[in-house]
Design a protein around this motif. Structure first.
Motif, PDB file in Angstrom:
ATOM      1  N   GLU A 328       0.984  -7.139  -9.993  1.00  0.00           N
ATOM      2  CA  GLU A 328       0.660  -7.601  -8.678  1.00  0.00           C
ATOM      3  C   GLU A 328       0.032  -6.510  -7.855  1.00  0.00           C
ATOM      4  N   TYR A 329      -1.157  -6.811  -7.006  1.00  0.00           N
ATOM      5  CA  TYR A 329      -1.368  -5.672  -6.019  1.00  0.00           C
ATOM      6  C   TYR A 329      -1.632  -6.419  -4.548  1.00  0.00           C
ATOM      7  N   THR A 330      -1.501  -5.680  -3.622  1.00  0.00           N
ATOM      8  CA  THR A 330      -1.871  -6.179  -2.369  1.00  0.00           C
ATOM      9  C   THR A 330      -2.906  -5.417  -1.745  1.00  0.00           C
ATOM     10  N   VAL A 331      -4.236  -5.951  -1.268  1.00  0.00           N
ATOM     11  CA  VAL A 331      -5.003  -5.286  -0.553  1.00  0.00           C
ATOM     12  C   VAL A 331      -4.613  -4.754   0.654  1.00  0.00           C
ATOM     13  N   GLY A 332      -4.775  -3.422   0.903  1.00  0.00           N
ATOM     14  CA  GLY A 332      -4.320  -2.821   2.310  1.00  0.00           C
ATOM     15  C   GLY A 332      -5.406  -2.740   3.378  1.00  0.00           C
ATOM     16  N   ALA A 333      -5.438  -2.185   4.390  1.00  0.00           N
ATOM     17  CA  ALA A 333      -6.444  -2.098   5.284  1.00  0.00           C
ATOM     18  C   ALA A 333      -7.505  -1.565   4.984  1.00  0.00           C
ATOM     19  N   ASP A 334      -8.619  -2.062   5.520  1.00  0.00           N
ATOM     20  CA  ASP A 334     -10.169  -1.534   5.054  1.00  0.00           C
ATOM     21  C   ASP A 334     -10.419  -1.654   3.561  1.00  0.00           C
ATOM     22  N   GLY A 335      -9.701  -2.923   2.903  1.00  0.00           N
ATOM     23  CA  GLY A 335      -9.825  -3.294   1.643  1.00  0.00           C
ATOM     24  C   GLY A 335      -9.550  -2.196   0.468  1.00  0.00           C
ATOM     25  N   GLU A 336      -8.695  -1.288   1.049  1.00  0.00           N
ATOM     26  CA  GLU A 336      -8.077  -0.465   0.173  1.00  0.00           C
ATOM     27  C   GLU A 336      -7.127  -0.656  -0.784  1.00  0.00           C
ATOM     28  N   ILE A 337      -7.020  -0.421  -1.959  1.00  0.00           N
ATOM     29  CA  ILE A 337      -6.259  -0.976  -3.034  1.00  0.00           C
ATOM     30  C   ILE A 337      -5.489   0.473  -3.522  1.00  0.00           C
ATOM     31  N   VAL A 338      -4.280   0.610  -3.518  1.00  0.00           N
ATOM     32  CA  VAL A 338      -3.845   2.018  -4.008  1.00  0.00           C
ATOM     33  C   VAL A 338      -3.389   1.837  -5.245  1.00  0.00           C
ATOM     34  N   LEU A 339      -3.594   2.647  -6.358  1.00  0.00           N
ATOM     35  CA  LEU A 339      -2.971   2.449  -7.582  1.00  0.00           C
ATOM     36  C   LEU A 339      -1.526   2.979  -7.580  1.00  0.00           C
ATOM     37  N   GLY A 340      -1.094   4.070  -7.009  1.00  0.00           N
ATOM     38  CA  GLY A 340       0.176   4.487  -6.939  1.00  0.00           C
ATOM     39  C   GLY A 340       0.325   5.944  -6.917  1.00  0.00           C
ATOM     40  N   PRO A 341       1.597   6.353  -6.880  1.00  0.00           N
ATOM     41  CA  PRO A 341       1.982   8.073  -6.506  1.00  0.00           C
ATOM     42  C   PRO A 341       1.244   8.663  -7.888  1.00  0.00           C
ATOM     43  N   PRO A 342       1.044  10.031  -7.450  1.00  0.00           N
ATOM     44  CA  PRO A 342       0.301  10.825  -8.708  1.00  0.00           C
ATOM     45  C   PRO A 342       1.588  11.263  -9.229  1.00  0.00           C
ATOM     46  N   THR A 343       1.525  11.708 -10.496  1.00  0.00           N
ATOM     47  CA  THR A 343       2.449  12.353 -11.454  1.00  0.00           C
ATOM     48  C   THR A 343       2.239  13.725 -11.530  1.00  0.00           C
ATOM     49  N   GLU A 344       3.417  14.658 -11.433  1.00  0.00           N
ATOM     50  CA  GLU A 344       3.470  16.051 -11.552  1.00  0.00           C
ATOM     51  C   GLU A 344       3.597  16.455 -13.040  1.00  0.00           C
ATOM     52  N   PHE A 345       2.683  17.163 -13.768  1.00  0.00           N
ATOM     53  CA  PHE A 345       2.993  17.711 -14.938  1.00  0.00           C
ATOM     54  C   PHE A 345       3.438  19.000 -15.063  1.00  0.00           C
ATOM     55  N   THR A 346       4.356  19.046 -16.029  1.00  0.00           N
ATOM     56  CA  THR A 346       4.880  20.674 -16.224  1.00  0.00           C
ATOM     57  C   THR A 346       5.091  20.747 -17.595  1.00  0.00           C
TER      58      THR A 346
END
Length: 355
Positions: A328-346
């Motif tokens: 489930e996702y929630t629509v944010g301000a100005d219609g923005e829908i954030v997928l999620g935080p980035p992953t750091e690769f090493t």
């Protein structure tokens, strides 16, 4: 006037706009890019998702490894939704190159257009013509102006990405020294937003010893990015880090450094695809970089578009919808829908990812 006649008139208007030529950021200033005035639509969270929806993807450019993964995720989602998937787009990421494709999609009476804008304003008149024709517009990866779309799928928050890029650059530089940015195009909305956050972060006292010497642009072209990376290193002999927030740029810069005398002396970081960057991590050219799963961006965009077209959401803040395997996702301000935080690769985790 019938709906078909309405669409025909809109198509003619849209073609007239494109026929003016030279649709750039400056040339669209003063044009009517206002959103459709009908704001009476209400969301029905219990409305069933429609089947057979025609969902078209228009990325910044075709034949781009990152884009291929993004739209591939969209194709999967459209299949799950029992819709009709379509992919169109230019071979270059110029500002005006997407307008004619939008006009054609209007004529084809698509239900949803999913677009990554090469310029936030150049596509606005055509996108709003599409919306007036009843087509839902979802931007992904690179946003258009807020008045031109119903929702925006953001990879991660702009603030989070900018902070992550500076954090990695500082770690790789040892907290001090010269850094440079190798971006995509000068008008790319997402790149410029991240760079603005980076500038703010670099202005903080804890980053006072880091100096941003130049922002170069490779236009998301492999050879130009390669040449720009080469130019940065020749122009700034004390350069410690190149930060490239574009998958084309980071791969091209890594390829140059890995085969040069700069290997081990200059660090490369930014946003890249694990499969494209694996060899540079394995050979020690790249210590760390970050990204989200681009396939999930395209996937989420399809479900957002279907939810809009089915009336489950209107793009208003606080509305919720389900996006298949992503939940489930929630629509944010100005219609923005954030997928999620980035992953750091090493080197320690890159083999766990295959995209």
């Amino acid at each position: 006037m019938t709906k078909r006649k309405n669409l025909a008139v809109m198509a003619v208007l849209a073609l007239a706009l494109s026929a003016c030529g030279g649709t750039t950021k400056s040339s669209t200033e003063g044009q009517n890019t206002a959103a459709p005035t009908n704001t009476s639509a209400k969301a029905d969270p219990n409305a069933p998702l429609k089947e057979g929806l025609k969902i078209a993807y228009l990325p910044k450019q075709l034949n781009n490894p990152y884009t291929d993964v993004e739209v591939g995720g969209g194709k999967v989602a459209v299949g799950e939704l029992k819709g009709e998937y379509k992919l169109v787009g230019p071979n270059d990421a110029s500002a005006s190159s997407q307008v004619s494709y939008i006009n054609t999609l209007i004529q084809q009476q698509q239900n949803v257009i999913v677009v990554a804008a090469n310029d936030p304003n150049a596509v606005c008149p055509s996108l709003n013509q599409a919306r007036k024709a009843g087509i839902k517009v979802v931007t992904f990866d690179s946003d258009a102006a807020k008045t031109c779309r119903d929702a925006f799928i953001n990879q991660a928050t702009t603030q989070g990405i900018g902070e992550s890029l500076v954090k990695m650059a500082s770690e790789l530089a040892g907290g001090s020294g010269e850094i440079a940015i190798l971006s995509a195009t000068p008008n790319a909305t997402n790149q410029n937003s991240w760079i603005e956050v980076m500038k703010t972060e670099l202005a903080k006292p804890e980053n006072a010893k880091l100096k941003l010497v130049k922002i170069a642009y490779g236009n998301d072209d492999d050879q130009k990015s390669f040449t720009e990376a080469q130019g940065l290193l020749q122009s700034y002999p004390n350069l410690k880090v190149i930060v490239s927030p574009t998958t084309v740029g980071i791969a091209a810069a890594s390829r140059y450094v890995s085969a040069s005398n700069y290997k081990g002396k200059v660090a490369i970081t930014g946003l890249g695809l694990p499969n494209q960057m694996r060899k540079f991590v394995k050979d020690g050219t790249v210590k760390k970089f970050a990204l989200w799963n681009p396939a999930d961006i395209g996937y989420l965009a399809a479900y957002a578009g279907a939810s809009l077209s089915s009336g489950q959401i209107t793009g208003a803040e606080g509305e919720k919808f389900k996006a298949g395997k992503l939940g489930e996702y929630t629509v944010g301000a100005d219609g923005e829908i954030v997928l999620g935080p980035p992953t750091e690769f090493t080197a320690a985790n890159i083999d766990k990812f295959n995209f």
